[in-house]
Design a protein around this motif. Structure first.
Motif, short mmCIF file in Angstrom:
data_model
loop_
_atom_site.label_atom_id
_atom_site.label_comp_id
_atom_site.label_asym_id
_atom_site.label_seq_id
_atom_site.Cartn_x
_atom_site.Cartn_y
_atom_site.Cartn_z
N ASN A 1 -7.40 -19.97 21.66
CA ASN A 1 -6.91 -20.87 22.69
C ASN A 1 -5.63 -21.54 22.17
OD1 ASN A 1 -6.46 -22.92 24.54
ND2 ASN A 1 -8.54 -23.70 24.50
N TYR A 2 -4.52 -21.31 22.83
CA TYR A 2 -3.24 -21.86 22.39
C TYR A 2 -3.27 -23.38 22.31
CZ TYR A 2 1.74 -22.75 22.01
OH TYR A 2 2.97 -23.18 21.59
N TYR A 3 -4.06 -24.02 23.16
CA TYR A 3 -4.15 -25.48 23.12
C TYR A 3 -4.69 -25.97 21.77
CZ TYR A 3 -2.73 -26.52 27.87
OH TYR A 3 -1.99 -26.70 29.01
N GLU A 4 -5.51 -25.17 21.10
CA GLU A 4 -5.99 -25.56 19.77
C GLU A 4 -4.82 -25.74 18.81
OE1 GLU A 4 -8.87 -22.68 18.53
OE2 GLU A 4 -10.20 -23.12 20.20
N ASP A 5 -3.85 -24.83 18.87
CA ASP A 5 -2.66 -24.93 18.02
C ASP A 5 -1.88 -26.20 18.35
OD1 ASP A 5 -3.33 -22.45 17.00
OD2 ASP A 5 -1.84 -21.36 18.20
N LEU A 6 -1.69 -26.45 19.64
CA LEU A 6 -0.93 -27.64 20.05
C LEU A 6 -1.61 -28.92 19.62
CD1 LEU A 6 0.22 -26.65 23.66
CD2 LEU A 6 1.58 -26.64 21.56
N VAL A 7 -2.93 -28.97 19.78
CA VAL A 7 -3.69 -30.17 19.41
C VAL A 7 -3.60 -30.40 17.90
CG1 VAL A 7 -6.02 -31.15 19.25
CG2 VAL A 7 -5.22 -30.11 21.40
N GLN A 8 -3.81 -29.36 17.12
CA GLN A 8 -3.73 -29.51 15.67
C GLN A 8 -2.34 -29.95 15.23
OE1 GLN A 8 -5.25 -26.01 13.71
NE2 GLN A 8 -7.16 -26.10 14.85
N HIS A 9 -1.32 -29.39 15.84
CA HIS A 9 0.05 -29.77 15.50
C HIS A 9 0.29 -31.24 15.81
CE1 HIS A 9 4.43 -30.13 16.18
NE2 HIS A 9 4.48 -29.38 15.10
N TYR A 10 -0.16 -31.69 16.98
CA TYR A 10 0.05 -33.09 17.37
C TYR A 10 -0.74 -34.05 16.47
CZ TYR A 10 0.93 -37.09 20.35
OH TYR A 10 1.33 -38.32 20.82
N ILE A 11 -1.95 -33.68 16.10
CA ILE A 11 -2.76 -34.50 15.19
C ILE A 11 -2.05 -34.65 13.84
CG2 ILE A 11 -4.89 -34.47 13.81
CD1 ILE A 11 -6.31 -33.47 16.36
N ARG A 12 -1.48 -33.55 13.35
CA ARG A 12 -0.73 -33.63 12.09
C ARG A 12 0.54 -34.47 12.26
NH1 ARG A 12 -2.60 -28.33 11.60
NH2 ARG A 12 -0.67 -27.48 12.48
#
Length: 94
Positions: free
Chosen positions: A8-19
Motif C-alpha cells: 500500500n503506497y500510503y504506508e510509504d507516505l505515512v512512514q516518511h511523514y512520521i520520520r
C-alpha cells in the motif's frame, strides 16, 4: 509475480511523514504502531508493486492530494492518541 512486492503506497507516505516529524525519535514503538494503525485506517488503500511507478503514473495534483490526506490523518491520530483521557483509558487496560 511475488506478492511481497505489492504494498500500500500510503504506508510509504505515512512512514516518511512520521520520520519527517521525528516521531520515531520521540515516541515509543507502541505509540508508533498505534499511530500507524489509526492513520492507515483513515486512508484508502492504494496498492502498487514498485514505488518508482508512482513518479510516472501519478499526476502532481494526485500526489499532493495523497500527501495532504496523510498529513490530516496523522494530525488527527496524534491528537486522539495524545488526548489525556485516552492515555488514562489505555493505562487502565494494561
Amino acid at each position: 509475480m511475488a506478492l511481497e512486492d505489492i504494498h500500500n503506497y500510503y504506508e510509504d507516505l505515512v512512514q516518511h511523514y512520521i520520520r519527517a516529524l521525528e516521531l520515531d525519535r520521540t515516541r515509543d514503538a507502541d505509540y508508533l504502531a498505534d499511530l500507524c494503525c489509526l492513520v492507515l485506517n483513515q486512508l484508502p488503500a492504494h496498492y502498487i508493486r514498485y514505488t518508482v511507478d508512482m513518479a510516472y503514473f501519478t499526476s502532481d495534483e494526485k500526489r499532493h492530494e495523497m500527501e495532504e490526506r496523510v498529513i490530516y490523518a496523522v494530525t488527527s491520530a496524534i491528537s486522539w492518541l495524545d488526548n489525556e483521557e485516552h492515555r488514562r483509558d489505555h493505562r487502565e487496560e494494561q
